[in-house]
Design a protein around this motif. Structure first.
Motif, PDB file in Angstrom:
ATOM      1  N   GLU A  40       0.818  -1.203   0.000  1.00 47.58           N
ATOM      2  CA  GLU A  40       0.000   0.000   0.000  1.00 47.58           C
ATOM      3  C   GLU A  40       0.858   1.261   0.000  1.00 47.58           C
ATOM      4  OE1 GLU A  40      -3.344   1.164   2.903  1.00 47.58           O
ATOM      5  OE2 GLU A  40      -3.207  -1.038   3.002  1.00 47.58           O
ATOM      6  N   GLY A  41       0.345   2.284  -0.643  1.00 50.34           N
ATOM      7  CA  GLY A  41       0.997   3.591  -0.536  1.00 50.34           C
ATOM      8  C   GLY A  41       2.156   3.784  -1.494  1.00 50.34           C
ATOM      9  N   PHE A  42       2.382   2.843  -2.387  1.00 47.75           N
ATOM     10  CA  PHE A  42       3.440   3.033  -3.385  1.00 47.75           C
ATOM     11  C   PHE A  42       2.841   3.039  -4.780  1.00 47.75           C
ATOM     12  CE2 PHE A  42       6.077   1.545   0.123  1.00 47.75           C
ATOM     13  CZ  PHE A  42       7.153   2.413   0.018  1.00 47.75           C
ATOM     14  N   LEU A  43       3.308   3.926  -5.591  1.00 50.28           N
ATOM     15  CA  LEU A  43       2.883   3.941  -6.984  1.00 50.28           C
ATOM     16  C   LEU A  43       4.117   4.065  -7.868  1.00 50.28           C
ATOM     17  CD1 LEU A  43       0.573   4.032  -9.091  1.00 50.28           C
ATOM     18  CD2 LEU A  43       0.641   6.521  -8.899  1.00 50.28           C
ATOM     19  N   GLY A  44       4.437   2.986  -8.541  1.00 51.41           N
ATOM     20  CA  GLY A  44       5.568   3.026  -9.461  1.00 51.41           C
ATOM     21  C   GLY A  44       5.135   3.632 -10.784  1.00 51.41           C
ATOM     22  N   VAL A  45       5.813   4.674 -11.183  1.00 48.88           N
ATOM     23  CA  VAL A  45       5.522   5.308 -12.479  1.00 48.88           C
ATOM     24  C   VAL A  45       6.835   5.404 -13.245  1.00 48.88           C
ATOM     25  CG1 VAL A  45       4.573   7.337 -13.657  1.00 48.88           C
ATOM     26  CG2 VAL A  45       3.696   6.703 -11.391  1.00 48.88           C
ATOM     27  N   PRO A  46       6.972   4.675 -14.332  1.00 44.86           N
ATOM     28  CA  PRO A  46       8.244   4.741 -15.074  1.00 44.86           C
ATOM     29  C   PRO A  46       8.403   6.074 -15.807  1.00 44.86           C
ATOM     30  CG  PRO A  46       6.664   3.302 -16.189  1.00 44.86           C
ATOM     31  CD  PRO A  46       5.985   3.755 -14.950  1.00 44.86           C
ATOM     32  N   PHE A  47       8.795   7.096 -15.043  1.00 43.23           N
ATOM     33  CA  PHE A  47       8.876   8.460 -15.604  1.00 43.23           C
ATOM     34  C   PHE A  47       9.640   8.500 -16.925  1.00 43.23           C
ATOM     35  CE2 PHE A  47       9.094   9.819 -10.882  1.00 43.23           C
ATOM     36  CZ  PHE A  47       7.715   9.889 -10.783  1.00 43.23           C
ATOM     37  N   ARG A  48      10.818   7.893 -16.892  1.00 49.00           N
ATOM     38  CA  ARG A  48      11.698   8.011 -18.049  1.00 49.00           C
ATOM     39  C   ARG A  48      11.125   7.278 -19.263  1.00 49.00           C
ATOM     40  NH1 ARG A  48      17.881   7.299 -16.823  1.00 49.00           N
ATOM     41  NH2 ARG A  48      17.254   9.008 -15.470  1.00 49.00           N
ATOM     42  N   VAL A  69       6.609  14.383 -16.756  1.00 53.32           N
ATOM     43  CA  VAL A  69       5.778  13.197 -16.513  1.00 53.32           C
ATOM     44  C   VAL A  69       5.424  13.119 -15.030  1.00 53.32           C
ATOM     45  CG1 VAL A  69       5.692  10.669 -16.581  1.00 53.32           C
ATOM     46  CG2 VAL A  69       6.813  11.928 -18.442  1.00 53.32           C
ATOM     47  N   ALA A  70       6.396  13.424 -14.180  1.00 49.91           N
ATOM     48  CA  ALA A  70       6.157  13.387 -12.736  1.00 49.91           C
ATOM     49  C   ALA A  70       5.097  14.410 -12.330  1.00 49.91           C
ATOM     50  CB  ALA A  70       7.465  13.647 -11.987  1.00 49.91           C
ATOM     51  N   VAL A  71       5.202  15.606 -12.900  1.00 50.22           N
ATOM     52  CA  VAL A  71       4.195  16.634 -12.615  1.00 50.22           C
ATOM     53  C   VAL A  71       2.820  16.121 -13.042  1.00 50.22           C
ATOM     54  CG1 VAL A  71       3.362  18.935 -13.247  1.00 50.22           C
ATOM     55  CG2 VAL A  71       5.801  18.578 -12.793  1.00 50.22           C
ATOM     56  N   GLY A  72       2.775  15.540 -14.248  1.00 52.21           N
ATOM     57  CA  GLY A  72       1.509  15.013 -14.752  1.00 52.21           C
ATOM     58  C   GLY A  72       0.962  13.924 -13.842  1.00 52.21           C
ATOM     59  N   ALA A  73       1.843  13.056 -13.369  1.00 57.92           N
ATOM     60  CA  ALA A  73       1.402  11.963 -12.499  1.00 57.92           C
ATOM     61  C   ALA A  73       0.757  12.518 -11.231  1.00 57.92           C
ATOM     62  CB  ALA A  73       2.594  11.071 -12.151  1.00 57.92           C
ATOM     63  N   MET A 105      -3.103  11.892 -10.064  1.00 59.21           N
ATOM     64  CA  MET A 105      -3.507  11.328  -8.768  1.00 59.21           C
ATOM     65  C   MET A 105      -4.483  12.250  -8.056  1.00 59.21           C
ATOM     66  SD  MET A 105       0.221  10.069  -7.533  1.00 59.21           S
ATOM     67  CE  MET A 105      -0.242   9.269  -6.007  1.00 59.21           C
ATOM     68  N   LEU A 106      -4.259  13.542  -8.196  1.00 58.40           N
ATOM     69  CA  LEU A 106      -5.134  14.518  -7.529  1.00 58.40           C
ATOM     70  C   LEU A 106      -6.443  14.718  -8.289  1.00 58.40           C
ATOM     71  CD1 LEU A 106      -2.385  17.159  -6.703  1.00 58.40           C
ATOM     72  CD2 LEU A 106      -3.621  15.779  -5.011  1.00 58.40           C
ATOM     73  N   GLY A 107      -6.503  14.113  -9.469  1.00 57.07           N
ATOM     74  CA  GLY A 107      -7.701  14.258 -10.272  1.00 57.07           C
ATOM     75  C   GLY A 107      -7.870  15.645 -10.861  1.00 57.07           C
ATOM     76  N   MET A 108      -6.751  16.304 -11.072  1.00 54.79           N
ATOM     77  CA  MET A 108      -6.825  17.659 -11.628  1.00 54.79           C
ATOM     78  C   MET A 108      -6.611  17.629 -13.131  1.00 54.79           C
ATOM     79  SD  MET A 108      -4.766  19.843  -8.745  1.00 54.79           S
ATOM     80  CE  MET A 108      -5.027  21.450  -9.500  1.00 54.79           C
ATOM     81  N   GLY A 109      -7.233  18.577 -13.827  1.00 53.96           N
ATOM     82  CA  GLY A 109      -7.068  18.695 -15.266  1.00 53.96           C
ATOM     83  C   GLY A 109      -5.735  19.332 -15.625  1.00 53.96           C
ATOM     84  N   LEU A 110      -5.454  19.394 -16.913  1.00 54.01           N
ATOM     85  CA  LEU A 110      -4.146  19.881 -17.357  1.00 54.01           C
ATOM     86  C   LEU A 110      -4.209  21.277 -17.981  1.00 54.01           C
ATOM     87  CD1 LEU A 110      -2.671  16.616 -18.941  1.00 54.01           C
ATOM     88  CD2 LEU A 110      -2.325  17.506 -16.651  1.00 54.01           C
ATOM     89  N   VAL A 125       2.345  16.603 -23.893  1.00 52.45           N
ATOM     90  CA  VAL A 125       2.133  15.179 -24.186  1.00 52.45           C
ATOM     91  C   VAL A 125       2.694  14.331 -23.046  1.00 52.45           C
ATOM     92  CG1 VAL A 125       2.823  13.300 -25.712  1.00 52.45           C
ATOM     93  CG2 VAL A 125       2.099  15.488 -26.698  1.00 52.45           C
ATOM     94  N   ALA A 126       3.890  14.735 -22.582  1.00 50.35           N
ATOM     95  CA  ALA A 126       4.527  14.004 -21.490  1.00 50.35           C
ATOM     96  C   ALA A 126       3.678  14.085 -20.227  1.00 50.35           C
ATOM     97  CB  ALA A 126       5.928  14.555 -21.234  1.00 50.35           C
ATOM     98  N   ALA A 127       3.189  15.282 -19.934  1.00 54.44           N
ATOM     99  CA  ALA A 127       2.373  15.477 -18.726  1.00 54.44           C
ATOM    100  C   ALA A 127       1.109  14.633 -18.806  1.00 54.44           C
ATOM    101  CB  ALA A 127       2.032  16.954 -18.555  1.00 54.44           C
ATOM    102  N   LYS A 128       0.505  14.651 -19.973  1.00 53.11           N
ATOM    103  CA  LYS A 128      -0.748  13.924 -20.141  1.00 53.11           C
ATOM    104  C   LYS A 128      -0.504  12.424 -19.961  1.00 53.11           C
ATOM    105  CE  LYS A 128      -4.810  13.509 -23.062  1.00 53.11           C
ATOM    106  NZ  LYS A 128      -4.792  12.037 -22.982  1.00 53.11           N
ATOM    107  N   ALA A 129       0.598  11.945 -20.528  1.00 52.88           N
ATOM    108  CA  ALA A 129       0.913  10.528 -20.393  1.00 52.88           C
ATOM    109  C   ALA A 129       1.112  10.155 -18.928  1.00 52.88           C
ATOM    110  CB  ALA A 129       2.161  10.193 -21.218  1.00 52.88           C
ATOM    111  N   GLY A 130       1.782  11.042 -18.203  1.00 51.66           N
ATOM    112  CA  GLY A 130       1.994  10.814 -16.770  1.00 51.66           C
ATOM    113  C   GLY A 130       0.669  10.790 -16.028  1.00 51.66           C
ATOM    114  N   ALA A 131      -0.198  11.740 -16.352  1.00 53.94           N
ATOM    115  CA  ALA A 131      -1.493  11.846 -15.680  1.00 53.94           C
ATOM    116  C   ALA A 131      -2.338  10.601 -15.972  1.00 53.94           C
ATOM    117  CB  ALA A 131      -2.216  13.113 -16.140  1.00 53.94           C
ATOM    118  N   ASP A 132      -2.360  10.200 -17.239  1.00 53.99           N
ATOM    119  CA  ASP A 132      -3.139   9.023 -17.623  1.00 53.99           C
ATOM    120  C   ASP A 132      -2.664   7.776 -16.887  1.00 53.99           C
ATOM    121  OD1 ASP A 132      -4.597  10.597 -19.284  1.00 53.99           O
ATOM    122  OD2 ASP A 132      -3.530  10.010 -21.136  1.00 53.99           O
TER     123      ASP A 132
END
Ligand SMILES: Cc1ncc(C[n+]2csc(CCOP(=O)(O)OP(=O)(O)O)c2C)c(N)n1
Ligand code: SF4
Lengths: 292, 585
Positions: free
Chosen positions: B104-112, B128-132, B136-141, B165-172
């Motif tokens: 619990e409490g971990f989210l792996g996101v392959p930023f690179r 990508v990290a910003v997007g992620a 998670m916060l459910g905020m739009g871009l 595009v990078a941000a969106k991919a991270g958010a998705d």
């Protein structure tokens, strides 16, 4: 004897300040006189000049003439002088210092003033001793001289301000002697007219505390550099700067006109002095926008 | 709603970019934001973090609990996993961290990898990290789009698009893979108030600029260098000369020279550099040359902790220098105060021809706050100098003339036939050196005794915030303002508590306008909170007023007070009986 073109005496009168409290026979008196004559000759009015001085016998100089004056701290003439010129480049600025003041306490400032190359002139009254604090060694005191604080005599070599200045590529480097009034006045004029940082090391006798380098001592050794000396030749200047002993050259040793800081700094180059550029809060208020 | 996001990693990994983008984004989206940074004294490597707290109610401090931790390296995970709030998540790139955290409490996101796949550019991993985080916060871009467009406008649309595009991919990715995320950020409305996001450094710089500062000379030293950078940047657009002096001794002497010549000037440094300026401080006092000195405190003695914080220089500033003279010490508690108090420092320095300090610290220098706006009109700009025409009209001019108020006419040298003469030696009215006893007495009366009460009347009383007749008064000064305020606000719900905050310290405020001593004397508990070991303010208070605090809370490990920690300290103040000698008072 010194003779010059006839000018109304009243002009020299304009530079009469307090009565000097220097010892009778002190070289400072002659330096002061040469300065006043130089000012009259250049046609500069007292209020058109600011003298910044430090602490020491030499530091009292501006009180004995008339001009705008900032008599600051021991060794700190040059930062003050440079800043005055930076914010008001219409103001002619002269720094007056002793050898202890400029080469000892303020040595670092001298190095950087030479680098900055602002249009500031400095007279170093070099009596090779500390006058005001009663005879301790200064950075230019000869090796071996015994003083109250150097009972075994000075154990290291004196610094060579002329060689240092040439090495730093200082834009105007000269040596004067208080006993050669005519030349000294000319040197002062040339330094004050020079665009850029100008250093004159003025050999001056201290009748009270320097029994080694007396007026006679300087008189026997100082000789004016001849017309054959090319002051734009740095190597020749070096050789001349290194000559200090039985013979001591006086005159303009090195001159390298180069751009001054006020010419390079966009805020003031070809503009009114900073002190006269208008300010209104409205002009700067837009900067807040960046933070929204 | 009150979330705290922390980005941690090594120097050089770009955590500052991520942090500042997020901070600005939340501010733009209409939230209140508070950020703080913690970094080591190194350019690469080490462990640094940037904490962004945002909420729908005003914030003025950092909490220790973290809701989203963006870990750019393994150390960050290890150092901060115990600080996670319930329901919080640690986001990390398993490829860089070289670890797969289970549970619990971990989210792996392959930023690179996402950056490469989506934008074809591994430099986009931070985006990508910003997007992620936004995902998670459910905020739009949308706001991010605006921000990126502004930031990269010069680099062209292509760079903006790549970032998006990078941000969106991270958010998705975050949205799809973080089913357990329970963050609820209310949607932003079109009527979200326009807010500023400002740190203490820029606030001081802006204040100086709006006050007509024309000359800044300094020698770089953390945490004062930011102000120098700010001013240097402004010198490209406005009439202002910034000179990097050869040392602090030169810096303050330059500031004094520039002021003598007729412009408002300033210098800045930290404690170590100020040690070198002390003789110059005395010069400003003797020559009655106005000068503003910014001092950013950091832990000392000597070089101390170069990038950390402390309130350890107050008594040094209060007493530094040989001789007796009036000085003004203003210690802002927030960027807003830093802006207005810098303005006040310039105004008072020139009006009374005395040195004025802005005493800040590393913590305030770097913390960013949201605020509704700043009004330059509230900075009193008045040129107190006698300029050309008026000077010419004076029959005689004396730089140090005796006057009823002790304030002599401050003229611009060269502006008229009148000479401006001053001296570091004792001098007469004309500025020439003297040695007689009578002149000395008159000059001390003029410089010190006449001016001091007038300056004291200009000093604002401390700010009382909280209960009207508080049982407990929490007192502090400078940068502890924000954390004390939030703590008192929270404790007020169940206790009779108030805060007394001093941001104008010397001359020590009188009690004419507001009898703060009465408030303290009527309280059952009085606590003085300070970011130093020996309760310097409390000592000053005792020396100036005779008042002694009941107890002290001190922190001197180089770190600022965090909200939860202070709440705990203050939780039961009456039980906090000071141990003998504990605070060194
Ligand atoms: C910071 C500081 N250190 C020391 C002094 C004491 N002091 C005054 S003048 C002086 C030396 C003066 O020698 P120099 O500069 O050669 O000038 P002179 O008196 O020979 O003209 C010293 C050490 C001082 N005023 N300030
Ligand atoms: S002590 Fe020396 S330098 Fe000082 S006034 Fe006398 S002669 Fe001149």
């Amino acid at each position: 004897m010194f003779r010059k073109k006839v000018k109304p005496v009243s002009e020299l009168e304009e530079f009469r300040g307090q009565n000097p409290a220097w010892c009778p026979g002190c070289g400072n008196l002659q330096i002061l006189r040469a300065f006043k004559l130089a000012m009259v000759e250049l046609g500069i009015k007292p209020h058109e000049l600011t003298i910044v001085s430090g602490i020491g016998q030499a530091g009292k100089f501006p009180h004995y003439t008339r001009c705008n004056t900032f008599n600051g701290l021991h060794g700190r003439t040059l930062p003050v002088a440079q800043a005055i010129h930076l914010v008001n480049h219409d103001m002619r600025v002269l720094a007056v210092a002793g050898d202890g003041d400029c080469y000892g306490e303020g040595g670092n400032h001298l190095l950087h003033a030479m680098r900055r190359n602002l249009d500031v002139t400095v007279f170093v009254h070099d009596n090779q001793v500390y006058g005001l604090t009663k005879g301790q060694a200064s950075p230019t005191t000869d090796e071996g001289m015994v003083t109250g604080t150097q009972p075994f005599g000075v154990l290291y070599e004196p610094m060579n301000p002329m060689a240092l200045a040439v090495a730093m590529d200082c834009s105007f480097v000269a040596r004067g002697f208080s006993g050669n009034q005519e030349q000294l006045q000319k040197l002062m004029q040339a330094a004050l007219e020079h665009k850029g940082f100008a250093l004159i090391d003025i050999l001056q006798n201290c009748v009270t505390f320097n029994k080694l380098n007396t007026f006679q001592w300087y008189k026997e050794r100082c000789y004016p550099v001849g017309p054959e000396h090319d002051s734009s030749d740095r190597e020749a200047a070096f050789r001349m700067a290194l000559e200090f002993g039985d013979r001591i050259p006086t005159g303009i040793i090195y001159r390298h006109p180069r751009h001054t800081l006020e010419e390079a700094l966009p805020e003031i180059a070809n503009r009114e002095p900073l002190v006269h550029q208008p300010f209104s809060q409205e002009d700067v208020a837009g900067e807040l926008e960046r933070y929204y | 709603m009150d979330y705290s996001i922390m980005i941690g990693g090594q120097a050089g990994q770009g955590l500052q970019t991520i942090g500042s983008v997020l901070a600005k984004l939340f501010s733009r989206s209409g939230f209140h934001v508070f950020t703080h940074q913690d970094y080591m004294s190194r350019i690469r490597g080490g462990h640094n973090f940037y904490q962004v707290r945002f909420s729908d109610h005003p914030l003025s401090s950092s909490r220790s609990l973290v809701d989203i931790l963006i870990a750019l390296d393994k150390t960050t995970v290890e150092e901060h996993r115990d600080s996670m709030a319930p329901g919080g998540f640690i986001v990390y790139d398993p490829d860089t961290v070289k670890e797969d955290y289970e549970g619990e409490g971990f989210l792996g996101v392959p930023f690179r990898k996402i950056a490469m796949d989506a934008a074809g550019n591994r430099l986009m991993e931070n985006t990508v990290a910003v997007g992620a985080a936004l995902g998670m916060l459910g905020m739009g871009l949308k706001t991010l789009d605006e921000l990126l467009t502004e930031t990269f406008a010069r680099k062209g649309r292509e760079v903006v698009d790549q970032n998006l595009v990078a941000a969106k991919a991270g958010a998705d990715f975050a949205r799809e893979n973080c089913g357990d995320c329970r963050f609820a950020v209310p949607g932003t409305t079109a009527t979200a108030p326009r807010r500023m996001l400002l740190d203490g450094t820029a606030a001081v710089g802006l204040g100086a600029l709006m006050s007509g500062c024309r000359f800044y000379a300094a020698y770089p030293m953390t945490p004062s260098t930011g102000v120098m950078n700010f001013m240097a940047d402004q010198s490209r657009k406005h009439s202002l000369v910034v000179e990097q002096a050869e040392d602090e001794i030169a810096a303050i002497n330059m500031a004094i020279g520039a002021s003598f010549a007729g412009v408002r000037s300033m210098t800045g440094t930290a404690g170590g550099g100020f040690a070198l300026m002390v003789e110059g401080l005395s010069l400003a006092a003797m020559t009655e040359t106005p000068v503003v000195i910014f001092v950013g405190q950091r832990p000392a003695p000597a070089t101390g902790f170069p990038t950390r914080t402390e309130q350890g220089d107050l008594l040094n500033l209060a007493h530094a220098s040989h001789g007796e003279f009036p000085r003004i010490v203003l210690a802002p508690g927030s960027p807003e105060q830093a802006f207005y108090l810098t303005g006040k420092a310039f105004d008072l320095a020139e009006k009374y021809q005395v040195p004025a300090f802005i005493l800040s610290d590393q913590y305030l220098a770097d913390t960013e706050w949201t605020l509704d706006g700043l009004d330059p009109g509230k900075i009193n700009y008045q040129d107190y100098r006698v300029r050309a025409g008026d000077l010419e009209k004076m029959e005689i001019y004396r730089r140090h003339a005796y006057t009823e108020t002790g304030i002599s006419p401050l003229a611009e040298p060269g502006a008229s036939r009148h000479l401006v003469v001053t001296d570091s030696d004792e001098h007469d009215e004309d500025g020439h050196l003297v040695e007689d006893a009578e002149t000395r007495n008159r000059m001390v009366d003029k410089r010190l005794l006449r001016k001091l009460p007038l300056i004291r009347d200009e000093i604002s009383p401390p700010l009382l915030h909280g209960a009207e007749n508080p049982e407990t008064v929490v007192c502090g000064w400078g940068s502890t303002y924000g954390v004390m305020k939030e703590a008192v606000d929270q404790l007020s719900e169940s206790a009779s508590i108030a805060m007394l905050h001093f941001s104008e310290i010397l001359p020590f405020p009188g009690t004419k306008v507001f009898d703060y001593l009465e408030v303290l004397r009527s309280a059952k508990n009085t606590v003085c909170v300070e970011n130093n070991a020996t309760s310097q303010f409390a000592r000053l208070m005792r020396a100036e007023t005779g008042f002694e605090f009941g107890s002290h809370v001190n922190r001197y490990d180089g770190r600022p007070f965090l909200l939860d920690e202070l709440l705990e300290e203050l939780g039961n103040p009456s039980a906090d009986v000071p141990e003998e000698g504990e605070a060194g008072v």
